[in-house]
Design an enzyme around this catalytic site. Structure first.
Site, mmCIF file in Angstrom:
data_model
loop_
_atom_site.group_PDB
_atom_site.id
_atom_site.type_symbol
_atom_site.label_atom_id
_atom_site.label_comp_id
_atom_site.label_asym_id
_atom_site.label_seq_id
_atom_site.Cartn_x
_atom_site.Cartn_y
_atom_site.Cartn_z
ATOM 1 N N THR A 32 54.807 -10.396 -6.651
ATOM 2 C CA THR A 32 54.221 -9.057 -6.546
ATOM 3 C C THR A 32 54.601 -8.225 -7.762
ATOM 4 O OG1 THR A 32 54.342 -9.175 -4.140
ATOM 5 C CG2 THR A 32 54.194 -6.971 -5.100
ATOM 6 N N THR A 35 53.431 -7.722 -13.519
ATOM 7 C CA THR A 35 53.474 -8.992 -14.256
ATOM 8 C C THR A 35 52.836 -10.098 -13.408
ATOM 9 O OG1 THR A 35 55.617 -8.167 -15.052
ATOM 10 C CG2 THR A 35 54.967 -10.377 -15.753
ATOM 11 N N ASP A 85 56.927 -15.189 -10.207
ATOM 12 C CA ASP A 85 57.069 -13.760 -9.911
ATOM 13 C C ASP A 85 57.780 -13.052 -11.065
ATOM 14 O OD1 ASP A 85 57.007 -11.345 -8.583
ATOM 15 O OD2 ASP A 85 58.354 -11.953 -6.957
ATOM 16 N N GLY A 86 57.606 -11.745 -11.127
ATOM 17 C CA GLY A 86 58.305 -10.909 -12.099
ATOM 18 C C GLY A 86 59.694 -10.544 -11.595
ATOM 19 N N ALA A 87 60.344 -9.629 -12.326
ATOM 20 C CA ALA A 87 61.665 -9.141 -11.918
ATOM 21 C C ALA A 87 61.883 -7.765 -12.536
ATOM 22 C CB ALA A 87 62.757 -10.092 -12.375
ATOM 23 N N GLY A 100 61.537 -3.496 -7.018
ATOM 24 C CA GLY A 100 61.013 -2.209 -7.501
ATOM 25 C C GLY A 100 59.702 -1.844 -6.827
ATOM 26 N N GLY A 101 58.965 -2.860 -6.399
ATOM 27 C CA GLY A 101 57.698 -2.631 -5.696
ATOM 28 C C GLY A 101 57.832 -2.803 -4.184
ATOM 29 N N GLU A 107 59.391 -11.744 -0.977
ATOM 30 C CA GLU A 107 59.602 -12.494 -2.224
ATOM 31 C C GLU A 107 60.760 -13.472 -2.071
ATOM 32 O OE1 GLU A 107 58.017 -9.230 -5.476
ATOM 33 O OE2 GLU A 107 60.138 -9.301 -5.062
HETATM 34 O O1 LIG Z 1 58.957 -5.634 -5.316
HETATM 35 C C1 LIG Z 1 58.505 -5.926 -6.414
HETATM 36 C C2 LIG Z 1 58.911 -7.059 -7.215
HETATM 37 O O2 LIG Z 1 60.221 -7.467 -7.068
HETATM 38 C C3 LIG Z 1 58.455 -7.088 -8.660
HETATM 39 O O3 LIG Z 1 58.426 -8.439 -9.014
HETATM 40 C C4 LIG Z 1 59.338 -6.342 -9.640
HETATM 41 O O4 LIG Z 1 59.458 -5.000 -9.219
HETATM 42 C C5 LIG Z 1 58.792 -6.414 -11.069
HETATM 43 O O5 LIG Z 1 57.570 -5.762 -11.145
HETATM 44 P P1 LIG Z 1 56.782 -5.578 -12.510
HETATM 45 O O6 LIG Z 1 56.280 -6.912 -12.909
HETATM 46 O O7 LIG Z 1 55.682 -4.616 -12.170
HETATM 47 O O8 LIG Z 1 57.753 -4.977 -13.498
#
Ligand SMILES: O=C[C@H](O)[C@H](O)[C@H](O)COP(=O)(O)O
EC number: 5.3.1.6
Length: 223
Positions: A32, A35, A85-87, A100-101, A107
């Site tokens: 999610t 990214t 997944d992103g971080a 963060g989301g 996840e």
């Molecule tokens: O809950 C959200 C997730 O852990 C996201 O993978 C994390 O917040 C990174 O999001 P982004 O790719 O928007 O920086």
């Protein structure tokens, strides 16, 4: 390069990494965030090469369906080769902060099932020590104040994320100013507080591979 271009580059690198391992029966775990959204776009261009996906949030499930990728319930899936997944932060040992989301719990569940967790992030996410990004903790609503008091005892400053309800109907406390010396130990200690669903430290089960978008290209870090 903009941050979005870096995210696009790592999303494409993740697709390039998993493609040789896909067949008509493959189901991919998809994360999610911004990214992960670039990853969905890149993955959708090859949707005839695999069966479908398991989503780590309602938002991701929706986006996968819009791109024509079938979405499966994790309970009906025996094995996942990849979770991508992103971080919000990663250290060199691929311990992560995520959430963060607000999608951290699902996840963490999908990551636990996957054989290989491929993390994709732009270079700003790599830090020497985790904790500059406030640590998200998903909490049952009635336990919010109790959990906040326990987090203060652990040395943090919890802040209630106003107006946010997770896909699981819970709330988020973002914990500032934590000194994360031992991520595995802190992950377990926070999860042991009654009322905590889970916290955003991915240390007991870190990423296996980090594809990091830098101005000089995509760097690959392994544990
Ligand atoms: O809950 C959200 C997730 O852990 C996201 O993978 C994390 O917040 C990174 O999001 P982004 O790719 O928007 O920086």
């Amino acid at each position: 390069m903009t941050q979005d271009q870096l995210k696009q580059a790592v999303a494409q690198a993740a697709v390039d990494h998993i493609r040789p391992h896909l067949d008509a029966k493959s189901i991919i775990g998809v994360g999610t965030g911004s990214t992960a959204n670039f990853f969905i776009e890149a993955l959708a261009r090859h949707k005839m090469e695999f069966d479908g996906a398991v989503a780590s949030s309602e938002a991701t499930a929706q986006r996968l369906k819009v791109h024509g990728i079938p979405v499966y319930d994790l309970n009906g899936v025996d094995a996942l080769e990849f979770y991508v997944d992103g971080a919000d932060e990663s250290d060199e040992r691929l311990h992560l902060i995520k959430g963060g989301g607000a999608a951290l719990t699902r996840e963490k569940i999908v990551a636990a099932v996957a054989r290989t967790f491929v993390c994709i992030a732009d270079a700003s996410k790599l830090v020497p020590v985790l904790g500059r990004f406030p640590l998200p903790v998903e909490v049952l609503p009635m336990a919010r104040s109790h959990v906040a008091r326990q987090l203060v005892k652990l040395g943090g400053d919890p802040v209630y994320r106003e107006g946010v309800v997770t896909d699981n109907g819970n709330v988020i406390l973002d914990v500032h100013n934590l000194e994360i010396v031992d991520p595995v130990d802190l992950e377990a200690r926070i999860n042991a507080i009654v009322g905590v669903v889970t916290n955003g430290l991915f240390a007991a089960r870190p990423a296996d591979l980090l594809l990091l978008g830098t101005a000089d290209g995509v760097r690959t870090l392994t544990r």
